[in-house]
Design an enzyme around this catalytic site. Sequence first.
Site, PDB file in Angstrom:
ATOM      1  N   HIS A 350       0.800  -1.224   0.000  1.00 40.35           N
ATOM      2  CA  HIS A 350       0.000   0.000   0.000  1.00 40.35           C
ATOM      3  C   HIS A 350       0.827   1.266   0.000  1.00 40.35           C
ATOM      4  O   HIS A 350       0.266   2.357  -0.011  1.00 40.35           O
ATOM      5  CB  HIS A 350      -0.924   0.035   1.220  1.00 40.35           C
ATOM      6  CG  HIS A 350      -2.151  -0.794   1.072  1.00 40.35           C
ATOM      7  ND1 HIS A 350      -3.295  -0.316   0.477  1.00 40.35           N
ATOM      8  CD2 HIS A 350      -2.401  -2.084   1.393  1.00 40.35           C
ATOM      9  CE1 HIS A 350      -4.210  -1.271   0.472  1.00 40.35           C
ATOM     10  NE2 HIS A 350      -3.691  -2.357   1.023  1.00 40.35           N
ATOM     11  N   LYS A 540      -9.554  13.828   3.408  1.00 41.49           N
ATOM     12  CA  LYS A 540      -8.652  12.677   3.519  1.00 41.49           C
ATOM     13  C   LYS A 540      -7.805  12.888   4.764  1.00 41.49           C
ATOM     14  O   LYS A 540      -7.828  13.963   5.363  1.00 41.49           O
ATOM     15  CB  LYS A 540      -7.768  12.563   2.282  1.00 41.49           C
ATOM     16  CG  LYS A 540      -7.104  13.894   1.875  1.00 41.49           C
ATOM     17  CD  LYS A 540      -6.279  13.770   0.602  1.00 41.49           C
ATOM     18  CE  LYS A 540      -7.100  13.722  -0.655  1.00 41.49           C
ATOM     19  NZ  LYS A 540      -7.024  12.457  -1.348  1.00 41.49           N
ATOM     20  N   ARG A 541      -7.069  11.875   5.178  1.00 40.49           N
ATOM     21  CA  ARG A 541      -6.137  12.058   6.285  1.00 40.49           C
ATOM     22  C   ARG A 541      -5.195  13.218   5.998  1.00 40.49           C
ATOM     23  O   ARG A 541      -4.881  13.498   4.839  1.00 40.49           O
ATOM     24  CB  ARG A 541      -5.312  10.779   6.482  1.00 40.49           C
ATOM     25  CG  ARG A 541      -6.063   9.678   7.180  1.00 40.49           C
ATOM     26  CD  ARG A 541      -6.509  10.067   8.556  1.00 40.49           C
ATOM     27  NE  ARG A 541      -5.398  10.103   9.479  1.00 40.49           N
ATOM     28  CZ  ARG A 541      -5.256   9.287  10.525  1.00 40.49           C
ATOM     29  NH1 ARG A 541      -6.174   8.382  10.787  1.00 40.49           N
ATOM     30  NH2 ARG A 541      -4.204   9.392  11.320  1.00 40.49           N
ATOM     31  N   LYS A 546       0.090  14.409   1.098  1.00 41.41           N
ATOM     32  CA  LYS A 546      -1.195  14.722   0.478  1.00 41.41           C
ATOM     33  C   LYS A 546      -1.350  16.219   0.212  1.00 41.41           C
ATOM     34  O   LYS A 546      -2.253  16.640  -0.502  1.00 41.41           O
ATOM     35  CB  LYS A 546      -2.341  14.206   1.353  1.00 41.41           C
ATOM     36  CG  LYS A 546      -2.430  12.670   1.401  1.00 41.41           C
ATOM     37  CD  LYS A 546      -3.544  12.216   2.338  1.00 41.41           C
ATOM     38  CE  LYS A 546      -3.646  10.712   2.499  1.00 41.41           C
ATOM     39  NZ  LYS A 546      -4.442  10.047   1.449  1.00 41.41           N
ATOM     40  N   THR A 648      -8.770   6.310  -2.951  1.00 40.56           N
ATOM     41  CA  THR A 648     -10.098   5.822  -3.307  1.00 40.56           C
ATOM     42  C   THR A 648     -11.098   6.965  -3.179  1.00 40.56           C
ATOM     43  O   THR A 648     -12.156   6.941  -3.826  1.00 40.56           O
ATOM     44  CB  THR A 648     -10.553   4.672  -2.388  1.00 40.56           C
ATOM     45  OG1 THR A 648     -10.329   5.046  -1.021  1.00 40.56           O
ATOM     46  CG2 THR A 648      -9.811   3.390  -2.697  1.00 40.56           C
ATOM     47  N   LYS A 652     -14.594   7.903  -5.433  1.00 42.79           N
ATOM     48  CA  LYS A 652     -15.927   8.224  -4.907  1.00 42.79           C
ATOM     49  C   LYS A 652     -16.390   9.576  -5.439  1.00 42.79           C
ATOM     50  O   LYS A 652     -17.538   9.736  -5.855  1.00 42.79           O
ATOM     51  CB  LYS A 652     -15.885   8.309  -3.371  1.00 42.79           C
ATOM     52  CG  LYS A 652     -15.432   7.056  -2.654  1.00 42.79           C
ATOM     53  CD  LYS A 652     -15.127   7.383  -1.177  1.00 42.79           C
ATOM     54  CE  LYS A 652     -14.318   6.297  -0.510  1.00 42.79           C
ATOM     55  NZ  LYS A 652     -13.724   6.741   0.775  1.00 42.79           N
TER      56      LYS A 652
HETATM   57  C1  LIG Z   1     -12.466   6.919   1.129  1.00 44.49           C
HETATM   58  C2  LIG Z   1     -12.055   7.318   2.482  1.00 44.49           C
HETATM   59  C3  LIG Z   1     -10.716   7.569   2.762  1.00 44.49           C
HETATM   60  C4  LIG Z   1      -9.635   7.511   1.704  1.00 44.49           C
HETATM   61  O1  LIG Z   1      -9.500   8.777   1.111  1.00 44.49           O
HETATM   62  P1  LIG Z   1      -8.250   9.116   0.162  1.00 44.49           P
HETATM   63  O2  LIG Z   1      -8.621  10.435  -0.416  1.00 44.49           O
HETATM   64  O3  LIG Z   1      -8.197   8.044  -0.877  1.00 44.49           O
HETATM   65  O4  LIG Z   1      -7.055   9.176   1.024  1.00 44.49           O
HETATM   66  C5  LIG Z   1     -10.374   7.928   4.043  1.00 44.49           C
HETATM   67  N1  LIG Z   1     -11.300   8.032   5.018  1.00 44.49           N
HETATM   68  C6  LIG Z   1     -12.609   7.815   4.780  1.00 44.49           C
HETATM   69  C7  LIG Z   1     -13.582   7.965   5.889  1.00 44.49           C
HETATM   70  C8  LIG Z   1     -13.024   7.447   3.514  1.00 44.49           C
HETATM   71  O5  LIG Z   1     -14.321   7.209   3.297  1.00 44.49           O
END
Ligand SMILES: *Cc1c(COP(=O)(O)O)cnc(C)c1O
Length: 799
Positions: A350, A540-541, A546, A648, A652
Amino acid sequence: MAITAQFSALFDRSLQAYCEERSLNPTQLSEQQWYQLVAQVAHQAALQFFPKNTPLADTRKVNYLSMEFLVGRLLGNNLQNLGVYQYVVDEVAKYGKTLVDILEQETDPAFGNGGLGRLAACYLDSMASIAQPAVGYGLHYQYGLFKQSFDWAGRQYEEGDAWGRDFFPLQSHRADFRQAVGFAGEVRHITGDKYRWQPAWTIYGEAFDLPVVGYKGVQQPLRLWQGYSETAFDLAKFNDGEYLDSESMVIDASKITKVLYPNDNHQNGKELRLMQQYFHCACSVADILKNHLAKGRTLDQLAEFEVIQLNDTHPAIAIPELIRLLLDQYGYSWEKAWSICSKVFAYTNHTLLPEALEQWDQNLVAKLLPRHLIIIERINLELYQQVKACFSEDELANVWDETAIIANNRVRMANLCVVGSFAVNGVAQIHSDLVISDLFPAYAKLFNGRFHNVTNGITPRRWIRQANPLLSALLDQHIEGDWTQNLELLRQIKPLAENSAFQTAYAEIKQQNKQALAQVIEETLGIQVNQNAIFDVQIKRFHEYKRQHLNLLNIIATYQELKANPDMPFVPRVFIFAGKAAPGYFMAKQIIQAINNVAHVINHDPEMQGKLQVAFLPNYSVSLAEKIIPAADVSEQISLAGKEASGTGNMKLALNGAITLGTLDGANVEIAEFAGEENVVIFGHTVESVRELREKGYVAREYYEQDEVLRKAIDALADGSFAGGNQEIFEPLVYDLLNKDYFCVLADFASYREAQQEVAKRYQNQTAWLKSTILNTARLGSFSSDRSIRDYQTRIWKK
Ligand SMILES: *Cc1c(COP(=O)(O)O)cnc(C)c1O
C-alpha cells in the site's frame, strides 16, 4: 417465501415484543429505540434469511487479513442489500418516523484510519455481493479511531471513541471461537526442524462476527478478535516497553485490543502494536486451520482451498505463524511446510513511503516472538542461497541490501511478505510499476511473475446508492439493468452527457446535495456558505505528502488577490476540508491549525462573504464522507506524484460528479484515462520530473524568491496575519517549506494555481462543465470494487 414477506413477519413480531416489554406503543418509541429495534431485526434477518457462502469447485476461499476495517454505519447498507429498505421506510413512516433519522442513531464504527481500512470494507462488500467466499479477519478494538474536534485556537483535539458496542446489535459474540495466543518465553530445539516454544504468558482471543450482507448475494462474516486473559498478569515484567510511560494506558492482557493505533502511512514501532499484530495473526491463522481441518481436509491441501490475503504488511507475522504450526504442531518438514505456506499467502503493498514500511527491532521480535524469529532467520538464510545463485558476485552486495529480510538489526516486514507470498500486488498501475522499478527491482528479477497490479475500487452500493439517493434515482431511470451490480452499465448515460434535459436533472441533483451539505456546514460551523459557489473538496487524512498545505497556499494567495482587487471578476468558491492528523504528527497538526486560522480570518471578512469561504468540518468519518461527496464540484487529489499509492476518495468523488483536480499520481492517472483528459484538470510534476528535480538538487527557497505570489502567501503565514499577530505558531511549517519541502509543495505551486484558475474558467461554462461531470459518472464504472475483486480472482486467487 420472498425475503420481504419473511422480513415483514419478523418485523411485526419484533415490534410487538419490543413494545410489550417496554409497555409502550410504537408511536411512543424514540429514534434510538427504533434504531435498536430495526437493527436487531436486520441482524437476525441477515443471519436467518441470507445463505452462507459455499465455495465453487474452481474458487478458493479468501481469508482477508487486515488490522483495519473502516466499515462505517451498517444498518442502512444492510437494509439496502437485504432488499427491504423501502419496506422499512414505509413501516416507520406509519409511526411518524423517517428512516434516515433513525439511521443517524447508529455509531459509526471506526476500526480504521483511512483509505486502507475503507478499502478492506469495500472489498468485503464486493466479495459478499459477487459470491466470492471470504472471511474478513480483524481486531475488535474497544476504542476506534479518535474523535476530532478543534479548540479555540483551531488546533486538533482528540477524544477516545468508545463506540459503544453495548448498544451495537449488528454483531454476534462468538465466545465459542476461542483461541489461545502465547508471547515471549523460551524456545528449545527438539529434533530436525522441530522446536518447542514455551510462552511466558498466554492470552485469549474471542470472536465477534459482523455479518457482511452482500447485495442480493450472501452473508459472510467479518470476524474481529478481542483479547482477554483468564488471570490478570503483570506486564511490568516486560517493563522496557514505552507504553508504560503512558498512565492512561496501563496495559494488561485484556487490553491488547483496547485501541486502534491512529497512524496512517507511518510506523511508530511500539511494542503493544507488535503484540496486536501477532494476536491478530495467531487467532486468524488458527481459525483458518481449524475450519479447514473440520471439513475433513488435510493441511497438504491447504492451498487448494484457502488463500490468505495480507492487507499491507500489518499481518505479515501470519507467514512465520503458519510455518510454526506446520513444523512444531503438525510435524511437517521445513521443505514441506514452506511449500504449503508459499502457495497460500498473497500480499498487497500500500505504500512506498520509507516511514511507512514496517520494520521491527530484531531484539523486540526476539523477546516477544522468539520462535518466529528463528523461522524468519531460516527464511532469510534460504533466501540468501537463492540470491547468491541468481546474481553475479558484483551484484550480490547491492541485491542483498535490498532483499534481506533481516538487516541492521531490523526485521523488514515487506521483504518477509514478498518472499513468503506467491503474489504481490500494488493498488494502482503507476504504483505497481513503482513497486517493481523503485522498491523491489531485485525481487522482481528473482521472482519472475510474482508482481501484479490490482487497481483499488469502491463499492457503488455505499458510495452511490446509499450516499447519493437522488443521483441513484436518476441513474435508475436512464439505465437498463442494475448498475449497482454492474457498474459498467453507467456507460449507458454517455449519450446523455449533452442532452439538456438530462444535464438539468443532473445539475438539480448536485444543487440539492450542495444545499444539504450547506445545512450540515451551518449546523456544525455556524457558517452560511454560498450554495452557488464551486464546492471545492479535499477530504482525507492529513499528511504532508497529500499536501493540504498546497491547497492552503492557493487559498491565501487568492484571498490576497481579492483584497488587492476587490472588483476583479471571480467565480465564488467554498473550500471544504475534512480529515484527521495522527495525534503525534506535528507537521500535519500545524497544517490543520493553519487552515482553521486562515478560515477564521477569511470567513469573518465581510468582503469575502459569498465569494471566498473555507469550511473545515471536524471528525472526518465514513458517514461524514457520505454527506460531503455527493455535493462536491471539485475533487482535490494533489499529492506529490509517486507518493499516493492509489487513493479511493478520488474514485468516490469522480463517480458522484466532481471534476478531479489532481497530479498524475495513484489512480488519478487511470481516472484521467477513463474520464478523458479534457474532463479532469491535471497539473504539477510527474514521477519522472520529480526525479529530475531531485537529481538537480531541489532548492525550495528558489521558488519562494522567484514567485511573488507564492512569497506573499508564505509571508502571510509567517508574519502572524492569520494568527492574531503571533509569528511563532507557524514558524515550524514555514521553516520546513522553505528549507526542506520534501514533498515539493513550492515546486508545484505555480502549476497548481494555474490549474485552479482553469477550474474557475471551466465552471463558468455550465453546459461544458455538466457534460464533463456526467462523463465522469458515465465512464468510471471500472472503479467499482467488484471489478477489483474480479481482478484478484483472475490474476491472483485462481486455483
Ligand atoms: C475513502 C475514504 C478515505 C480515503 O481517502 P483518500 O482520499 O483516498 O485518502 C479515508 N477516510 C474515509 C472515511 C473514507 O471514506
